[in-house]
Motif scaffolding. Structure first.
Motif, short mmCIF file in Angstrom:
data_model
loop_
_atom_site.label_atom_id
_atom_site.label_comp_id
_atom_site.label_asym_id
_atom_site.label_seq_id
_atom_site.Cartn_x
_atom_site.Cartn_y
_atom_site.Cartn_z
N HIS A 99 -5.82 -6.23 8.04
CA HIS A 99 -4.88 -6.91 7.14
C HIS A 99 -3.50 -6.61 7.68
N PHE A 100 -2.74 -7.62 8.00
CA PHE A 100 -1.47 -7.46 8.71
C PHE A 100 -0.35 -7.26 7.69
N THR B 41 -2.84 -11.69 5.84
CA THR B 41 -1.77 -10.80 5.40
C THR B 41 -2.35 -9.65 4.59
N ALA B 42 -1.61 -8.54 4.56
CA ALA B 42 -1.99 -7.38 3.77
C ALA B 42 -1.42 -7.49 2.36
N PHE B 43 -2.01 -6.75 1.44
CA PHE B 43 -1.51 -6.71 0.06
C PHE B 43 -0.24 -5.87 -0.07
N ASN B 44 -0.05 -4.95 0.85
CA ASN B 44 0.97 -3.91 0.68
C ASN B 44 2.36 -4.37 1.11
N ALA C 72 3.93 -7.87 2.50
CA ALA C 72 3.61 -8.52 3.77
C ALA C 72 3.54 -10.04 3.63
N THR C 73 3.02 -10.53 2.52
CA THR C 73 2.82 -11.97 2.35
C THR C 73 4.14 -12.73 2.25
N GLY D 56 -5.11 -14.04 -3.76
CA GLY D 56 -4.08 -13.95 -4.78
C GLY D 56 -2.78 -13.33 -4.35
N ALA D 57 -2.62 -13.03 -3.05
CA ALA D 57 -1.46 -12.26 -2.61
C ALA D 57 -0.15 -13.03 -2.72
#
Length: 731
Positions: free
Chosen positions: A198-199, A242-245, A252-253, A278-279
């Motif tokens: 996850h980027f 994309t990552a959630f963080n 990230a999103t 859902g990000a």
């Protein structure tokens, strides 16, 4: 790139011409990804939590949507694709995407276990088989590999990573992408497109709590966390998730610096960028968007092409274009990237691609694939301890006890198309190899998190009648994976009580662990005479583990994530920085050094650790020179001998330390390794090349280069036990 799109509904128009013929609403619909139940022709159509109306999505939008989440099964894919093409006025096919992480129907060991094999060929083979089964079942894209670097075993998703080392993770990233995609994705119908995730830096979530904040310097991000993503893209990976963080304070999103500038501009990635589930809408929760409209705006400007399972794009992008806040060209770019992958997969000519219900029955879960799963499972298990108990004599009377003795819960997370009923249990595997099946006494002892007095008594009686006790212990698969962070990473108390009770019998105890993270082994490590870390071995679990227990195969796995002595140490990892007052510093008082007062600094079991049924003797390593230059690398040679009674495989590991960098450097870093199989008494001489390129790192200005000066090279069987030699880099 050839962007013509002949075939179903597209005629001979180029992709830009096709896009020009679409309405703004139709283009935006291509950017949404919905789950299977939204689609006509699906077996579970309409059966989804939060129906279509709650997302504000019309049937017309579904007819022009671009991709499906979680679609698998050849006939269902054909049904859904057929219904979709009949409703879509442009004849644009759907992309079928799914989480094929460590196998489709034939489940391989979880990625953390695969990492412990240190075997890139088998890792690639596992992905190739997963792709073949997925492709014939109608899948076009897999959300894999997950290459997040991990250092905190409290985080449940460490099970999906290959470990704590950037060099090794990068090798695995390449291997998985090669396995999934092959050399010619356009014409190889047995492959699927890969999506690296996850980027970026999802594995650094604070306190190991899923979805939590990540706060890293850019230098640390580039040094440790980005190499594996870059390796996947260098191998040709088609998609990024994309990552959630957050990254540097921005999710990230919606992170333009991360996605537009680094991923697209600096790295040149022109494939599809998809949000995680859902990000996009979660940008509101993060606090960088006031509403769905602003969330859509920021995600699109960051370069996110596909919004997964929320409707910010569909609800608001058209009006943002009409108000002049978003350029329609950004939407066109995103649509072009999506259509380009559809074209590369040949979906305009054949929207069903490899989906074949008849062939599906022949290919999926075939014996050849199960044999490959069994081999990788054997090579992924790590022998953590052995006081002369293993391998077990086949004539021994053995009590197999524990919640995993007869459990099919050996597949691990992200094995949704696998079947626990088809998985080989440990009891089944041991009964096959025992000299007499009657010699194997089986009792549950307790459940994973609870038990009864009757279970405990039955286990005690079985153990009394046996010569040796094998305890099958661990975590339920739901205790690992997404949203499965644990603050206490010991075995559940009821299992530790089982260990304590059976220890009273003073009989040899072998523990087999089924789990998805490094554990705090207090209450087991000292009590057991042998411990085999099996992780979640997959469909052939019982056969693989039994082969190791009875000596039909020799354990060869090596840890790619350190096992903590205590959870209070975490994150604990081998390639850490030193301090100004390191433990044991000769010029410091005992108290005033960087150490705990109540536990060691070092992990219980270090990165690279693993035992064998045989032993290996290392000769003195020799360097070809003590000075290395840019033009002339140096060689390290070391002889290794199998000094034991069993044939076995050793993983010889090479680490380097830079003693004085422009910024602080790790105490050691893995730079290379060799696997060597030796018969008893056999020797081999191994040679490693050390080059200036291997000594480069990111400086404070983010330049990437090496520094002249003193280095130490370590060679040995793990990151703790090794010989050391010195050399200098002269520039």
């Amino acid at each position: 790139m050839d962007r013509t799109a002949p075939g179903q509904g597209a005629g001979t128009r180029s992709l830009p011409e096709l896009i020009a013929s679409m309405t703004l609403e139709e283009k935006v619909a291509q950017l949404i990804q919905l789950a299977v139940p939204f689609y006509e022709g699906a077996a579970e159509a309409g059966q989804i939590t939060g129906p279509m109306e709650s997302l504000g999505i019309s049937q017309e939008t579904v007819h022009h949507s671009g991709s499906v989440l979680g679609m698998a099964g050849a006939q269902e894919v054909i049904n859904v694709q057929t219904a979709h093409l009949q409703a879509n006025r442009h004849g644009i096919p759907l992309l079928m995407m799914a989480d094929i992480v460590h196998g489709f129907k034939t489940i391989f060991p979880v990625p953390l276990a695969i990492g412990c094999s240190w075997d890139m060929e088998l890792a690639e083979r596992s992905a190739q088989i997963a792709a073949k089964e997925a492709a014939v079942s109608g899948v076009h894209v897999t959300y894999a590999p997950m290459v997040d670097l991990v250092r905190d075993p409290r985080w449940g998703r460490v099970v999906e990573s290959t470990g704590e080392d950037p060099y090794l993770n990068a090798l695995y990233a390449r291997a998985f992408v090669r396995g999934f995609q092959g050399d010619d994705l356009a014409s190889d119908m047995d492959r699927v497109a890969a999506c690296v995730k996850h980027f970026a830096a999802y594995g650094a979530a604070e306190a190991g709590r899923d979805y939590n904040t990540v706060d890293l310097s850019e230098r640390q991000l580039r040094e440790f966390y980005l190499p594996a993503y870059k390796a996947a893209l260098d191998e040709g990976c088609e998609m990024v998730m994309t990552a959630f963080n957050t990254v540097d304070g921005i999710p990230a999103t919606g992170n333009v610096a991360l996605m537009r500038k680094l991923l697209r501009e600096e790295w040149g990635f022109d494939g599809i960028l998809i949000s995680d589930w859902g990000a996009v809408k979660e940008l509101i929760n993060h606090g960088i968007a006031e509403d769905e409209s602003e969330a859509a705006l920021k995600a699109l400007k960051a370069g996110v092409d596909i919004e997964m399972m929320t409707a910010c794009y569909v609800k608001h992008l058209a009006e943002l274009v009409e108000r002049g806040e978003v350029e329609e060209e950004l939407i066109d770019e995103a649509v072009l990237r999506i259509l380009t992958l559809k074209q590369k997969l040949g979906l305009f000519e054949n929207p069903f691609r490899a989906a074949d219900p008849i062939k599906e029955q022949e290919v999926v879960f075939c014996e050849e694939h199960r044999a490959a799963s069994r081999e990788l499972a054997m090579r992924s298990c790590v022998l953590l301890k052995n006081e002369g108990i293993l391998p077990l004599p086949r004539e021994s009377k053995t009590a197999l006890i524990g919640p995993f003795a007869q459990s099919g819960d050996v597949l691990g997370p992200w094995s949704w198309t696998g079947s626990r009923d088809d998985a080989v249990t440990l009891a089944e595997g041991m009964q096959r190899l025992a000299g007499d099946p009657a010699l194997l006494l089986v009792a549950e002892g307790c459940g994973i998190e609870s038990g009864t007095a009757e279970q405990l008594q039955a286990a005690y009686e079985a153990a009394q009648a046996a010569d040796v006790i094998v305890l099958a212990l661990g975590e339920h698969s739901d205790m690992n994976g997404e949203a499965a962070s644990r603050a206490d990473i010991r075995l559940p108390q009821v299992q530790l009580e089982l260990v304590r009770k059976l220890k009273e019998l003073n009989k040899p105890i072998v523990a087999v662990l089924f789990n998805g993270r490094p554990l705090d082994l207090h209450g087991l490590f000292d009590e057991a005479d042998a411990i085999l870390e099996a992780w979640y071995p997959g469909s052939e679990a019982g056969h693989a583990v039994a082969s190791l227990l009875y000596g039909e195969a020799n354990p060869s796995g090596r840890l790619t994530m350190s096992f903590p002595y205590h959870v209070g140490q975490v994150p604990v990892y081998y390639n850490a920085f030193n301090t100004g007052r390191p433990q044991g510093a000769p010029d410091a008082q005992v108290r005033y050094v960087s150490q705990y007062l109540d536990i060691p600094n070092e992990p219980l079991l270090p990165f690279g650790y693993g035992l064998s049924y045989t032993t290996f003797a290392y000769g003195e390593p020799v360097l070809s020179a003590e000075v290395l230059t840019v033009e002339k690398p140096i060689l390290l040679k070391v002889a290794i001998t199998n000094s034991g009674a069993y044939a076995g495989e050793e993983t010889v590991q090479l680490y380097v330390r830079d003693h004085a960098g422009e910024v602080v450097r790790p105490v050691k870093e893995l730079k290379d390794f060799r696997k060597v199989w030796l018969a008893p008494g056999e020797s081999a001489e191994l040679e490693f090349t050390i080059s200036e390129e291997q000594l480069r790192y990111y400086h404070s200005d983010l330049s990437y280069s090496s520094d002249a000066g003193a280095f130490t090279v370590f060679v040995g069987c793990n990151s703790r036990d090794h010989a050391a030699l010195s050399f200098r880099l002269v520039k």
